[in-house]
Scaffold this active site. Structure first.
Site, PDB file in Angstrom:
ATOM      1  N   HIS A  63       0.738  -1.253  -0.227  1.00 56.46           N
ATOM      2  CA  HIS A  63       0.120  -0.093   0.026  1.00 56.46           C
ATOM      3  C   HIS A  63       0.824   1.288  -0.513  1.00 56.46           C
ATOM      4  CE1 HIS A  63      -3.105  -2.904   0.913  1.00 56.46           C
ATOM      5  NE2 HIS A  63      -2.809  -3.057   1.891  1.00 56.46           N
TER       6      HIS A  63
HETATM    7  C1  BDR Z   1      -3.163   0.903   4.749  1.00 59.95           C
HETATM    8  O1  BDR Z   1      -3.424   0.290   6.832  1.00 59.95           O
HETATM    9  C2  BDR Z   1      -2.317   0.062   7.090  1.00 59.95           C
HETATM   10  O2  BDR Z   1      -2.326  -1.145   7.596  1.00 59.95           O
HETATM   11  C3  BDR Z   1      -1.023   0.296   6.216  1.00 59.95           C
HETATM   12  O3  BDR Z   1       0.439   0.868   6.769  1.00 59.95           O
HETATM   13  C4  BDR Z   1      -1.798   0.807   4.831  1.00 59.95           C
HETATM   14  O4  BDR Z   1      -0.438   2.723   4.834  1.00 59.95           O
HETATM   15  C5  BDR Z   1      -3.719   0.089   3.880  1.00 59.95           C
HETATM   16  O5  BDR Z   1      -4.636  -0.165   4.169  1.00 59.95           O
END
Ligand code: BDR
Ligand code: CA
Length: 315
Positions: free
Chosen positions: A238
């Protein structure tokens, strides 16, 4: 090259760690400050992880702690993906001490010293620290060139059926940022699904070199569980996508849309509504002019090539 004056607000976080290294290894960005919130794991750990990640890169960037909980509602961690220590159970050498002060104060100080439209803010965790900046000194919005948030989804969520983790962690903070008249760009789950880490991509990344940051990044990626949502074939990466939008914007196709986030209690809390087809123009009595730039598609091969190149450039 003079890089864009950049602040990264994060909650490391396996993918946050890679995003930080991507940013620190990219000459297009001049990362002046890293601020941290509790998110994937509690603030004590996210702060230690951010310090360790910056320390491993060997760069003197101040790391400042901030919010340990959302503005409202309760704090919830995400250790299923990130493990109990937040970085996949990988141990990094202790980083330099945290810089004194509080995240939102440190961001405000930096913005006050910046020129108009000079600063890029990249938010990779719950939006609490960033929302506090503009809630307390709204005039600083004019210092911002772009605020890029990894948050939300136009489709299914990952933490509840409707909501993505960062948006669900502090919906009120995200709503404040969306209403602050800032030049917001959104990198959502639907985009990050295109940055899909497979065993082949991880092997190609590892083959890029022998540096300690690249090695640690690959060890962290190897520890992330494959995603049930994607048939266990790999997992989406992500946060580095948000950094990629600042470093190499041509890798992502963006367009302007209207964005809202649900703040009520109930199953829709934290759900983002992204009007990709101008529906609110016709159906919403209040109307909803476009207020964000939404990243819709990613050149995935170009993204992984960039990530490999920049991780390999670090020590
Ligand atoms: C986001 O949530 C976190 O768990 C990850 O670091 C990312 O920023 C993805 O949904
Ligand atoms: Ca994150």
């Amino acid at each position: 090259m003079t890089g864009r004056l950049t602040v990264i607000d994060c909650d490391p976080g396996t993918d946050d760690a890679l995003a930080l290294w991507l940013a620190l290894g990219s000459p297009e960005l001049d990362v002046r400050l890293v601020t941290v919130a509790g998110g994937n794991v509690g603030l004590e750990l996210t702060l230690a992880n951010a310090r360790a990640v910056v320390g491993l890169a060997g760069l003197p960037v101040p790391v400042v702690g901030g919010a340990d909980r959302p503005l409202l509602g309760r704090y919830v961690s995400e250790t299923r993906v990130h493990a109990a220590n937040g970085i996949g159970g990988i141990t990094l050498p202790e980083g330099p001490p945290a810089a004194p002060g509080v995240a939102s104060d440190a961001i405000r100080d930096l913005l006050r010293r910046a020129g108009p439209g000079e600063a890029t803010l990249i938010g990779l965790g719950p939006a609490t620290n960033l929302a506090l900046v503009f809630a307390t000194e709204p005039a600083l919005a004019d210092r911002v060139r772009e605020i890029i948030l990894m948050t939300g989804a136009w489709g299914e969520g990952n933490i509840t059926p409707g909501a993505e983790f960062n948006a669900a962690s502090d919906p009120e903070a995200l709503a404040m940022l969306l209403a602050a008249g800032l030049p917001v760009s959104l990198v959502t789950l639907d985009l990050t699904a295109q940055a899909f880490v497979t065993p082949e991509r991880l092997a190609a990344l590892r083959a890029r070199g022998e540096g300690r940051c690249l090695g640690a990044a690959c060890d962290i990626l190897a520890a992330v569980p494959t995603s049930r949502r994607f048939g266990f074939a790999g997992f989406p990466l992500h946060d580095p996508c948000a950094v990629a939008l600042a470093v190499r914007p041509e890798l992502l196709a963006v367009r302007e849309v209207a964005a809202r986030v649900e703040c009520g209690e109930g199953p829709g809390r934290g759900r983002t509504h992204l009007d990709r087809w101008d529906r609110w123009d016709r159906w919403d009595r209040w109307g909803a002019p476009a207020n964000v730039r939404l990243a819709e598609t990613l050149d995935a091969d170009g993204f992984f090539a960039l990530l490999g190149e920049r991780l390999a450039a670090l020590p």
